[in-house]
Design a protein around this motif. Structure first.
Motif, PDB file in Angstrom:
ATOM      1  N   ALA A 164       0.906  -1.143   0.111  1.00 27.02           N
ATOM      2  CA  ALA A 164       0.153   0.122  -0.091  1.00 27.02           C
ATOM      3  C   ALA A 164       1.053   1.149  -0.320  1.00 27.02           C
ATOM      4  O   ALA A 164       0.411   2.103  -0.265  1.00 27.02           O
ATOM      5  CB  ALA A 164      -1.026   0.236   0.969  1.00 27.02           C
ATOM      6  N   TYR A 213       2.241   1.830  -3.439  1.00 28.68           N
ATOM      7  CA  TYR A 213       1.003   2.331  -4.530  1.00 28.68           C
ATOM      8  C   TYR A 213       0.699   4.072  -3.995  1.00 28.68           C
ATOM      9  O   TYR A 213       1.271   4.323  -5.147  1.00 28.68           O
ATOM     10  CB  TYR A 213       0.628   1.315  -4.426  1.00 28.68           C
ATOM     11  CG  TYR A 213      -1.460   1.704  -5.130  1.00 28.68           C
ATOM     12  CD1 TYR A 213      -1.301   1.524  -6.242  1.00 28.68           C
ATOM     13  CD2 TYR A 213      -2.251   3.039  -4.719  1.00 28.68           C
ATOM     14  CE1 TYR A 213      -2.301   1.315  -7.292  1.00 28.68           C
ATOM     15  CE2 TYR A 213      -2.985   3.103  -5.731  1.00 28.68           C
ATOM     16  CZ  TYR A 213      -3.026   2.714  -7.050  1.00 28.68           C
ATOM     17  OH  TYR A 213      -4.661   3.111  -7.842  1.00 28.68           O
ATOM     18  N   GLU A 214       0.945   4.489  -2.820  1.00 30.94           N
ATOM     19  CA  GLU A 214       0.668   5.460  -2.795  1.00 30.94           C
ATOM     20  C   GLU A 214       1.840   6.535  -2.651  1.00 30.94           C
ATOM     21  O   GLU A 214       1.404   7.547  -3.921  1.00 30.94           O
ATOM     22  CB  GLU A 214       0.005   5.818  -1.177  1.00 30.94           C
ATOM     23  CG  GLU A 214       1.544   5.735  -0.537  1.00 30.94           C
ATOM     24  CD  GLU A 214       0.713   5.792   1.302  1.00 30.94           C
ATOM     25  OE1 GLU A 214       1.337   5.870   1.933  1.00 30.94           O
ATOM     26  OE2 GLU A 214      -1.091   4.853   1.380  1.00 30.94           O
ATOM     27  N   ARG A 235      -3.244   9.056   3.222  1.00 34.08           N
ATOM     28  CA  ARG A 235      -2.314   7.879   2.374  1.00 34.08           C
ATOM     29  C   ARG A 235      -2.269   9.275   1.198  1.00 34.08           C
ATOM     30  O   ARG A 235      -0.786   9.081   0.698  1.00 34.08           O
ATOM     31  CB  ARG A 235      -3.569   6.545   1.447  1.00 34.08           C
ATOM     32  CG  ARG A 235      -3.540   6.129   1.760  1.00 34.08           C
ATOM     33  CD  ARG A 235      -3.970   4.546   2.001  1.00 34.08           C
ATOM     34  NE  ARG A 235      -3.583   3.954   0.796  1.00 34.08           N
ATOM     35  CZ  ARG A 235      -3.473   3.164   0.171  1.00 34.08           C
ATOM     36  NH1 ARG A 235      -4.991   2.432  -0.195  1.00 34.08           N
ATOM     37  NH2 ARG A 235      -2.505   2.322  -0.855  1.00 34.08           N
ATOM     38  N   ASN A 257      -7.332   0.635  -3.082  1.00 38.27           N
ATOM     39  CA  ASN A 257      -6.886   1.747  -3.496  1.00 38.27           C
ATOM     40  C   ASN A 257      -7.545   3.092  -3.706  1.00 38.27           C
ATOM     41  O   ASN A 257      -7.207   3.809  -3.887  1.00 38.27           O
ATOM     42  CB  ASN A 257      -5.506   1.641  -4.320  1.00 38.27           C
ATOM     43  CG  ASN A 257      -4.174   0.835  -4.520  1.00 38.27           C
ATOM     44  OD1 ASN A 257      -4.432   0.719  -2.879  1.00 38.27           O
ATOM     45  ND2 ASN A 257      -4.184   0.168  -4.734  1.00 38.27           N
TER      46      ASN A 257
END
Length: 297
Positions: free
Chosen positions: A90, A93-94, A170, A264
């Motif tokens: 995660a 990804y962010e 995020r 997401n």
């Protein structure tokens, strides 16, 4: 054996929920006072509390029906990051969404000897079961993070386990890792409770089921589950780094990282109901609102 606190008219009451389901009022100001008294008596916390309730009558109401508070006033709440593979994915990804080269830091910290630890909250910023957690006005990608919390004494000994919600932005963290404090710390950005389960009553802290459910307008929109067995680091390892050249205070809470991150595409909205459950410890329920809504409610 689980410790809780609740408000009864104008006073705060400490209680214990026993393994047989009976709950009792405890004549003590707080959990850490009980821990201190047990130490002086030379017995375990569990044995000491059993000695206190043997001549008491149970509370007639179920603890969940009471006006529950945080199980203790944690002077500081710290948190560990990137301790699960899901968290690593995660964060990468962010960060990629923020146009950063994620491999330069999140992959490294996951594999590094030294864990990521950061200050998460203080007693004034931490809320309990049934309270409202806040959304930042300058973030458009916000999520709860379901975490196992360790309750520590000043030596770093793990007194018990609680359920924690590490609210996170995020987009802010993904834009630049140096923005981490703003992505993690603001008003009502942390919740713990409703119980602290004593360490000696947990057979295996690496085999606890964790669930996160989010409801919007009564409809379940997120339902994720995992297990603390997926935790990469040992609990004592995280505590060991936290107390290096650092002062710990009785009742400090260390959140151990999340293995549950909503999809997401998901972001919290005002009015969302968040349920974080750790099997055998308890279910923490909060509602998300924007900070300005606290003033107008």
């Amino acid at each position: 054996m689980r410790i809780f606190r609740y408000r009864e008219v104008s006073r705060i009451v400490l209680g214990v929920l026993m393994e047989d389901g009976a709950a009792y009022r405890l004549n003590a100001p707080d959990l850490m006072s009980l821990v201190s008294e047990a130490s002086k008596a030379g017995v375990t916390n569990e044995a000491y509390i059993k000695s206190l309730v043997q001549d008491l009558s149970p509370i007639q109401a179920a603890p969940e029906s009471l006006a529950l508070l945080t199980p203790l006033d944690a002077p500081e709440v710290w948190a560990a990051g990137v301790t699960y593979q899901r968290s690593r994915e995660a964060r990468n990804y962010e960060a990629t969404a923020g146009k950063l080269d994620a491999s330069t830091f999140y992959d490294k910290v996951y594999d590094a000897q030294r864990p990521e630890l950061f200050m998460k909250s203080t007693a004034a910023r931490t809320v309990g079961p049934g309270d409202r957690v806040c959304l930042r006005s300058d973030s458009s990608w916000q999520v709860p993070e379901a975490e196992l919390g360790l309750v520590l004494d000043r030596s770093g000994a793990i007194v018990g386990y609680t359920t924690g919600n590490d609210m996170s932005c995020r987009d802010i963290e993904g834009e630049n890792p140096l923005y981490l404090p703003q992505a993690k710390i603001w008003r009502n950005s942390c919740a713990i409770g409703p119980f602290v389960r004593l360490t000696e009553t947990v057979a295996d802290p690496y085999n606890l089921a964790i669930s996160c459910r989010i409801y919007r307008d009564g409809v379940k929109v997120v339902d994720e589950s995992a297990n603390t067995g997926q935790l990469k680091r040992r609990l004592e390892e995280l505590v060991g780094y936290l107390k290096r050249d650092n002062a710990l205070y009785d009742g400090t809470v260390l959140l151990t990282g999340t293995c549950l991150v909503p999809p997401n595409h998901f972001t919290l909205a005002s009015g969302d109901r968040i349920e974080i459950e750790i099997a055998g410890i308890g279910t923490l329920v909060n509602t998300a609102v924007y900070t300005h809504e606290l003033e107008t409610a």
